[in-house]
Structures are given as structure tokens and as C-alpha cells.
Design a protein around this motif. Structure first.
Motif, PDB file in Angstrom:
ATOM      1  N   LEU A   1      59.718  52.327  39.357  1.00  0.00           N
ATOM      2  CA  LEU A   1      58.512  52.521  40.499  1.00  0.00           C
ATOM      3  C   LEU A   1      58.861  54.193  40.538  1.00  0.00           C
ATOM      4  O   LEU A   1      57.915  54.847  40.592  1.00  0.00           O
ATOM      5  CB  LEU A   1      58.092  51.704  40.926  1.00  0.00           C
ATOM      6  CG  LEU A   1      58.033  50.347  41.271  1.00  0.00           C
ATOM      7  CD1 LEU A   1      57.941  49.333  42.562  1.00  0.00           C
ATOM      8  CD2 LEU A   1      57.151  49.999  40.361  1.00  0.00           C
ATOM      9  N   ASP A   2      59.764  54.810  41.055  1.00  0.00           N
ATOM     10  CA  ASP A   2      59.470  56.258  41.396  1.00  0.00           C
ATOM     11  C   ASP A   2      59.534  56.619  40.010  1.00  0.00           C
ATOM     12  O   ASP A   2      59.094  57.780  40.051  1.00  0.00           O
ATOM     13  CB  ASP A   2      61.233  56.714  41.940  1.00  0.00           C
ATOM     14  CG  ASP A   2      61.327  55.673  43.165  1.00  0.00           C
ATOM     15  OD1 ASP A   2      60.442  55.844  44.325  1.00  0.00           O
ATOM     16  OD2 ASP A   2      61.811  55.197  43.521  1.00  0.00           O
ATOM     17  N   TYR A   3      60.290  56.516  38.916  1.00  0.00           N
ATOM     18  CA  TYR A   3      59.926  57.263  37.291  1.00  0.00           C
ATOM     19  C   TYR A   3      58.450  56.935  36.687  1.00  0.00           C
ATOM     20  O   TYR A   3      57.655  57.971  36.495  1.00  0.00           O
ATOM     21  CB  TYR A   3      60.486  56.602  36.320  1.00  0.00           C
ATOM     22  CG  TYR A   3      61.948  56.589  36.894  1.00  0.00           C
ATOM     23  CD1 TYR A   3      62.958  56.312  37.559  1.00  0.00           C
ATOM     24  CD2 TYR A   3      62.829  58.101  36.791  1.00  0.00           C
ATOM     25  CE1 TYR A   3      64.508  56.569  37.798  1.00  0.00           C
ATOM     26  CE2 TYR A   3      64.036  58.408  36.584  1.00  0.00           C
ATOM     27  CZ  TYR A   3      64.904  57.579  37.507  1.00  0.00           C
ATOM     28  OH  TYR A   3      66.014  57.855  37.709  1.00  0.00           O
ATOM     29  N   VAL A   4      58.286  55.975  37.816  1.00  0.00           N
ATOM     30  CA  VAL A   4      56.703  55.254  36.537  1.00  0.00           C
ATOM     31  C   VAL A   4      55.888  56.234  37.764  1.00  0.00           C
ATOM     32  O   VAL A   4      53.984  55.736  36.667  1.00  0.00           O
ATOM     33  CB  VAL A   4      56.432  54.484  35.758  1.00  0.00           C
ATOM     34  CG1 VAL A   4      57.414  54.683  34.867  1.00  0.00           C
ATOM     35  CG2 VAL A   4      56.191  53.423  36.509  1.00  0.00           C
ATOM     36  N   ALA A   5      55.771  55.642  38.793  1.00  0.00           N
ATOM     37  CA  ALA A   5      54.076  56.571  39.781  1.00  0.00           C
ATOM     38  C   ALA A   5      54.266  57.680  39.975  1.00  0.00           C
ATOM     39  O   ALA A   5      54.823  58.460  39.448  1.00  0.00           O
ATOM     40  CB  ALA A   5      54.442  55.862  41.438  1.00  0.00           C
ATOM     41  N   SER A   6      52.474  57.915  39.973  1.00  0.00           N
ATOM     42  CA  SER A   6      52.346  59.463  40.382  1.00  0.00           C
ATOM     43  C   SER A   6      52.509  60.022  41.030  1.00  0.00           C
ATOM     44  O   SER A   6      52.771  61.328  41.514  1.00  0.00           O
ATOM     45  CB  SER A   6      50.465  58.886  40.430  1.00  0.00           C
ATOM     46  OG  SER A   6      49.669  58.710  39.267  1.00  0.00           O
ATOM     47  N   MET A   7      52.967  59.145  42.564  1.00  0.00           N
ATOM     48  CA  MET A   7      53.717  60.092  43.366  1.00  0.00           C
ATOM     49  C   MET A   7      55.025  59.929  44.384  1.00  0.00           C
ATOM     50  O   MET A   7      54.249  58.158  43.592  1.00  0.00           O
ATOM     51  CB  MET A   7      52.630  60.532  44.510  1.00  0.00           C
ATOM     52  CG  MET A   7      52.542  61.792  44.294  1.00  0.00           C
ATOM     53  SD  MET A   7      51.429  62.747  45.383  1.00  0.00           S
ATOM     54  CE  MET A   7      52.233  63.589  46.591  1.00  0.00           C
ATOM     55  N   SER A   8      55.626  59.167  44.579  1.00  0.00           N
ATOM     56  CA  SER A   8      57.239  59.106  45.156  1.00  0.00           C
ATOM     57  C   SER A   8      57.185  59.493  46.695  1.00  0.00           C
ATOM     58  O   SER A   8      57.347  60.676  46.886  1.00  0.00           O
ATOM     59  CB  SER A   8      58.222  58.853  44.189  1.00  0.00           C
ATOM     60  OG  SER A   8      58.560  57.879  44.858  1.00  0.00           O
ATOM     61  N   PHE A   9      56.986  58.734  47.361  1.00  0.00           N
ATOM     62  CA  PHE A   9      57.430  59.184  48.894  1.00  0.00           C
ATOM     63  C   PHE A   9      58.564  58.464  49.287  1.00  0.00           C
ATOM     64  O   PHE A   9      58.839  57.204  49.000  1.00  0.00           O
ATOM     65  CB  PHE A   9      56.502  59.276  50.123  1.00  0.00           C
ATOM     66  CG  PHE A   9      55.275  59.980  49.262  1.00  0.00           C
ATOM     67  CD1 PHE A   9      54.625  59.833  48.920  1.00  0.00           C
ATOM     68  CD2 PHE A   9      55.069  61.231  50.258  1.00  0.00           C
ATOM     69  CE1 PHE A   9      53.375  60.834  48.852  1.00  0.00           C
ATOM     70  CE2 PHE A   9      54.631  62.224  49.700  1.00  0.00           C
ATOM     71  CZ  PHE A   9      53.521  61.593  48.877  1.00  0.00           C
ATOM     72  N   GLU A  10      60.003  58.852  50.128  1.00  0.00           N
ATOM     73  CA  GLU A  10      60.865  58.015  50.715  1.00  0.00           C
ATOM     74  C   GLU A  10      60.815  56.955  50.842  1.00  0.00           C
ATOM     75  O   GLU A  10      61.736  56.008  51.693  1.00  0.00           O
ATOM     76  CB  GLU A  10      61.689  59.392  51.292  1.00  0.00           C
ATOM     77  CG  GLU A  10      62.472  60.030  50.833  1.00  0.00           C
ATOM     78  CD  GLU A  10      63.387  61.333  51.755  1.00  0.00           C
ATOM     79  OE1 GLU A  10      64.027  62.523  50.666  1.00  0.00           O
ATOM     80  OE2 GLU A  10      63.029  61.115  52.414  1.00  0.00           O
ATOM     81  N   THR A  11      59.495  57.106  52.181  1.00  0.00           N
ATOM     82  CA  THR A  11      58.812  56.257  53.350  1.00  0.00           C
ATOM     83  C   THR A  11      57.945  55.795  53.273  1.00  0.00           C
ATOM     84  O   THR A  11      57.103  56.502  53.075  1.00  0.00           O
ATOM     85  CB  THR A  11      59.540  56.403  54.801  1.00  0.00           C
ATOM     86  OG1 THR A  11      59.112  57.101  55.569  1.00  0.00           O
ATOM     87  CG2 THR A  11      60.767  56.736  54.657  1.00  0.00           C
ATOM     88  N   PRO A  12      57.069  54.605  54.052  1.00  0.00           N
ATOM     89  CA  PRO A  12      55.275  54.229  54.292  1.00  0.00           C
ATOM     90  C   PRO A  12      55.020  55.648  55.044  1.00  0.00           C
ATOM     91  O   PRO A  12      54.072  55.607  54.728  1.00  0.00           O
ATOM     92  CB  PRO A  12      56.059  52.717  54.614  1.00  0.00           C
ATOM     93  CG  PRO A  12      57.310  52.420  53.638  1.00  0.00           C
ATOM     94  CD  PRO A  12      57.640  53.208  53.494  1.00  0.00           C
ATOM     95  N   THR A  13      56.638  55.481  55.483  1.00  0.00           N
ATOM     96  CA  THR A  13      55.438  56.877  56.868  1.00  0.00           C
ATOM     97  C   THR A  13      55.663  57.683  56.138  1.00  0.00           C
ATOM     98  O   THR A  13      53.976  58.592  56.389  1.00  0.00           O
ATOM     99  CB  THR A  13      56.584  56.832  57.856  1.00  0.00           C
ATOM    100  OG1 THR A  13      56.575  55.484  58.601  1.00  0.00           O
ATOM    101  CG2 THR A  13      56.286  57.983  59.377  1.00  0.00           C
ATOM    102  N   ALA A  14      56.130  58.476  54.918  1.00  0.00           N
ATOM    103  CA  ALA A  14      55.372  59.632  54.984  1.00  0.00           C
ATOM    104  C   ALA A  14      54.155  59.382  53.669  1.00  0.00           C
ATOM    105  O   ALA A  14      53.698  60.686  53.575  1.00  0.00           O
ATOM    106  CB  ALA A  14      56.645  60.239  53.766  1.00  0.00           C
TER     107      ALA A  14
END
Length: 509
Positions: free
Chosen positions: A257-270
Motif C-alpha cells: 500500500l505504501d508503494y501504490v498509495a497517493s500519499m503514505s504516512f507513518e501513523t493515523p495521527t500523522a
């Protein structure tokens, strides 16, 4: 046929049988998942192998392994953390034993060595290459949500219910000055059905008018991330019409998911913090734009009024005088023409006197014609002079009301603009209060259905080793280990006896 008095006797017989016939060490290799040290200072790892089925699909086999006193493993393997073992292939030599209290076989590791690069990364790269050949990868990633060009007002949330990741994400949204509407799609983020449920939820979200899709997961075991390395899930995210934002909750681990998503964050809080900041920046930019528009319009209005007044003065003074001067010049030119005519007439008289014998009759006719022409032109000049005076008077009468109407129009538009800016400011404040109240209601509703709050009131949640809630005594067997979760911690216990409650009597099985 061998008979046993109960399940506990059967389990102990299996243990003794295994110790007798499985006394020799076993050797195998596989991929390590979920490496962690328990409270007894024992390193627990899952060694797995995924094989292709005979017809379609694939099967994953796994065996739990335990390593006593694991501190020496770090030096032997040249790693700094047990988490570095995850996703890598290892060769394992150990003894197969049966744990009665755990109701399962485990391998007590004697020796473990690296076997090569893990199959997880190889499979992940293979899926990405397949998506690349289909034109779905690499995806267009966003460096910031500012690239959307608008505030975030409608979100599709894909998350497991009653999880900390979902609560953290909603808590950060509460700090947004523009609280977005959101549609919640409850799914299981772990387990065999996780990928299928995520694909279904992504399809539903893409059929609605959301701005973006957010997938959040609040931490959890590292092994749970393996369910997100699914080809169908990666294809659904890469082909999504809406931007997909991912906050999985593992800062050191990545999934497909981190490779194919538009943006990737480390946590839901971020993720929640980024959305709140984007909306906060948008409100700030609107305030600055309002101030600039007010300043520019005021300057433009002042300049326009000044320009109109200046042109009005020029029009009322300089332009009319210029027209009179122009007509006066025309009049002088006409007088010069008349003087020239007089001069020519005198010459003609002298010529007539010199040749009066031959031209006396013709000279008389010419003189009469020139005299008539002079008086006709004199009348025409007077008529033009009267028309010019009338035109000047009409022009003055028309231009004076127009100037007054223009000033009145500009004053009315200025008052309308001030009313409009006041109305916009009042509505923006009302909209902010309304959105804040909506979020507070949503949070209250979510908390009201969260079983975790029952712990605060003195209740408890009983779960089996897989983390599933136990709601009946039929869900467990004597000898099983259970986890009792309280408000200030958890208790691990073994089932020694089951007591059935029938009406108000207690009957032992």
C-alpha cells in the motif's frame, strides 16, 4: 482403541507421545514473521512458507518457534533488533515439542542461521513489476495535500471499528477549523479476509463523491501487515479514481500500500494532523485574500472616483473651451476668406475700369453674382453659429446629471461590497461552529458503541489466543489459555473448569 478420561489426559498423552517419537532434532527453513520477546524472556517467532495450490490460489504453512535467552542471537546474526529478522529466510534446527497449556506444537530452536533474502520482498517486487506492465505503477504520488487545490471537506475512512488508530485519526480531525464530513466503511484490517474487504470498500468509496480515501490501522503486530501485501488490493489502490492516503501505524515497516498509495504516512495521527493543517492553511489564506481584496477594492474605488472627478472637471472646463476656441478659429478663417473676397473685388473693379469698354456688361453680372454669394454665405455662417451654441448648451445639460449618477452608483456599490464581506464573515463563523458540533456528536456516538469503555466501569473482556472475544463457555476448552483484559492491564489464565449458569442454579460439568 485407546480411551481417555478427558481432554486434559489426551493432551498430556500427546505430549508424552511426542517426546518419545519426536526426540530427534528437525531442520527446515522458512520466512520469519512476527518476532517478539515475551515476559518470560523467550523470543517467539513464526516461520512460514507459502506454496502454490494444485488448482488455484496458494496456501501458507506456519510453525511457531521459541528461543530461550535470545540475547546471544543478536550478535550471532549481526542485527540490532529482533524486528530485523522479519521478512527474511532462516534455516532452523530445533526440537518439536507439544505445549499442553497452549494446545499446539512448537519448535524449541537449537540453532538458527540466515538462509537468504526473504520471499516477502521478492513477491512484493514481482507484484509491482506486474502492475508496471499494466500501466498502473508507478502511481502519481502527492507531495502534499495542497496539490488538491481545495480544503478537505469529504473523506472516506477505511478502518477496523473500535481501534486506537481510528480514534487517533478522528481526534486529530477535531483540531481542523473546517471539520470535514466523513463516511466510515468498517472493515477488518487483519486476517485472511482483510484484502477482500478492503477491495470491496474501495469500490464503494470510488462510486461516491468523496475527495479522498483514508486507510488507517493503529499499530498491531508486524505479522498483520502481511495481509496488506495482496496483489488484488494493490491493483485496487493503484487504479482508484480518488487519491488514497495510507496511515498503517508502523514507522519501520512498509507494505504494498505504501508503494501504490497517493500519499503514505507513518501513523493515523500523522494523517489527521496533515488534513487539519491543510484546512487551517486554507482558512488562513482566505483571510489574507479577504484583506487584500478589501484593500485593493478600496484603492481601486478611490482611484476611480478621483479619475472621474478629474475628468469631470476637465470636461466641464477645458473641453468646452476647446470647442469654442475651435469654432472661433473657423470663424476667423471665414472672415479672412471674406477679406480676400473684398480684395479680389477691388482688383476686379480696377480691371473693369481698365477694360470697361469691352467688359462692362460682364463685369456687372459678375459683381452681382459675387454679392449674392457673399450674403448667402453670411447667412449660412450665422445659422452654424446658432447651431453650435445650441449643441454646447445641450452637451452641458446632459453631462452634468451623468456625472452625478455615476458618483451615486459608485457609492451604492461600495455599500453593497461592505455588506457582502460582513455576510461572508458571519456565515464562515456559523459554518465553523456547526461543523465542530457535528464532529463532537460523531465522537460521542463512536464512544458510546466502543466496548473498551465498559472496562472503565469495572467490566472485562475475555479473548482467546487469537484475540477473538469469548462470549460463551462453548468457545473454550479445559486447558486453553485465555487473556482477560481489564481497564489497567491484562491477565493470562488457563481454563481449569467450566460452570454452566442455568436460571439461578450453578451446575458443574
Amino acid at each position: 482403541m485407546k480411551r481417555f478420561k478427558g481432554v486434559s489426559e489426551l493432551m498430556r498423552w500427546i505430549r508424552d507421545f511426542s517426546e518419545e517419537y519426536f526426540s530427534e532434532p528437525v531442520e527446515f527453513f522458512g520466512e520469519v514473521r512476527d518476532a517478539r520477546v515475551n515476559r518470560r524472556n523467550v523470543l517467539n517467532i513464526e516461520v512460514v512458507e507459502t506454496v502454490k495450490g494444485y488448482r488455484s490460489g496458494s496456501f501458507t504453512y506456519q510453525i511457531p518457534c521459541q528461543i530461550d535467552y535470545p540475547e546471544s542471537i543478536l550478535d550471532e546474526l549481526g542485527i540490532e533488533s529482533y524486528k530485523e529478522m522479519e521478512g527474511e529466510l532462516y534455516s532452523v534446527i530445533g526440537k518439536l515439542v507439544f505445549r499442553v497449556t497452549q494446545n499446539r506444537y512448537v519448535v524449541e530452536v537449537i540453532k538458527i542461521e540466515p538462509y537468504g533474502k526473504g520471499a516477502i520482498e521478492k513477491r512484493r517486487q514481482k507484484i509491482l513489476e506486474k502492475l508496471r506492465s499494466e500501466g498502473l505503477y508507478p502511481v502519481k504520488q502527492l507531495s502534499s495535500l495542497l496539490e488538491l487545490g481545495e480544503p478537505i471537506l469529504d473523506i472516506a475512512i477505511l478502518a477496523s471499528p473500535n481501534t486506537r488508530g481510528l480514534s487517533d485519526f478522528l481526534r486529530m480531525l477535531q483540531d481542523s477549523p473546517l471539520i470535514p464530513d466523513f463516511t466510515y466503511y468498517p472493515i477488518s484490517i487483519e486476517g485472511a479476509s482483510a484484502a477482500k474487504e478492503l477491495v470491496s470498500a474501495l469500490g464503494k468509496a470510488n462510486n461516491r463523491a468523496h475527495q479522498l480515501i483514508v486507510i488507517v490501522r493503529g499499530g498491531g503486530a508486524q505479522g498483520g501487515l502481511l495481509y496488506l501485501d495482496d496483489e488484488s488490493l494493490a491493483r485496487a489502490v493503484a487504479s482508484s479514481k480518488l487519491p488514497v492516503i495510507v496511515g498503517i501505524g508502523h514507522s519501520e515497516d512498509k507494505t504494498l500500500l505504501d508503494y501504490v498509495a497517493s500519499m503514505s504516512f507513518e501513523t493515523p495521527t500523522a494523517v489527521g494532523r496533515e488534513i487539519s493543517q491543510i484546512n487551517r492553511d486554507y482558512i488562513h489564506s482566505l483571510s489574507e485574500l479577504e484583506e487584500k481584496l478589501d484593500s485593493v477594492f478600496s484603492e481601486l474605488l478611490s482611484s476611480f472616483v478621483s479619475n472621474i472627478q478629474s475628468r469631470s472637471r476637465i470636461l466641464s472646463a477645458y473641453s468646452i473651451e476647446r470647442m469654442i476656441k475651435f469654432d472661433h478659429q473657423k470663424l476667423l478663417s471665414f472672415v479672412r476668406r471674406l477679406n480676400r473676397i473684398d480684395f479680389l473685388t477691388d482688383n476686379m473693379k480696377e480691371a473693369l475700369n481698365r477694360s470697361r469698354k469691352n467688359l462692362i456688361s460682364n463685369s456687372a453680372n459678375i459683381m452681382n453674382e459675387k454679392t449674392k454669394w457673399f450674403w448667402l454665405n453670411l447667412k449660412e455662417f450665422r445659422r452654424h453659429e446658432n447651431e453650435l451654441s445650441s449643441r454646447i448648451k445641450n452637451f452641458e445639460e446632459r453631462i452634468t446629471p451623468e456625472i452625478i449618477d455615476l458618483e451615486r452608483f459608485l457609492m451604492e456599490k461600495s455599500r453593497d461590497f461592505k455588506k457582502l464581506t460582513g455576510y461572508f464573515s458571519s456565515n464562515a463563523k456559523s459554518f465553523y461552529r456547526w461543523q465542530r458540533e457535528r464532529l463532537q456528536r460523531y465522537i460521542a456516538e463512536i464512544r458510546s458503541i466502543n466496548p473498551i469503555y465498559a472496562l472503565v466501569k469495572g467490566g472485562a473482556i475475555v479473548m482467546d489466543e487469537e484475540g477473538k472475544a469469548i462470549v460463551s463457555i462453548e468457545d473454550v476448552k479445559i486447558g486453553d489459555e485465555v487473556l482477560i483484559r481489564l481497564s489497567d492491564g491484562s491477565l493470562r489464565s488457563e481454563i481449569l473448569e467450566k460452570i454452566t449458569t442455568k436460571k439461578k442454579n450453578l451446575v458443574k460439568e
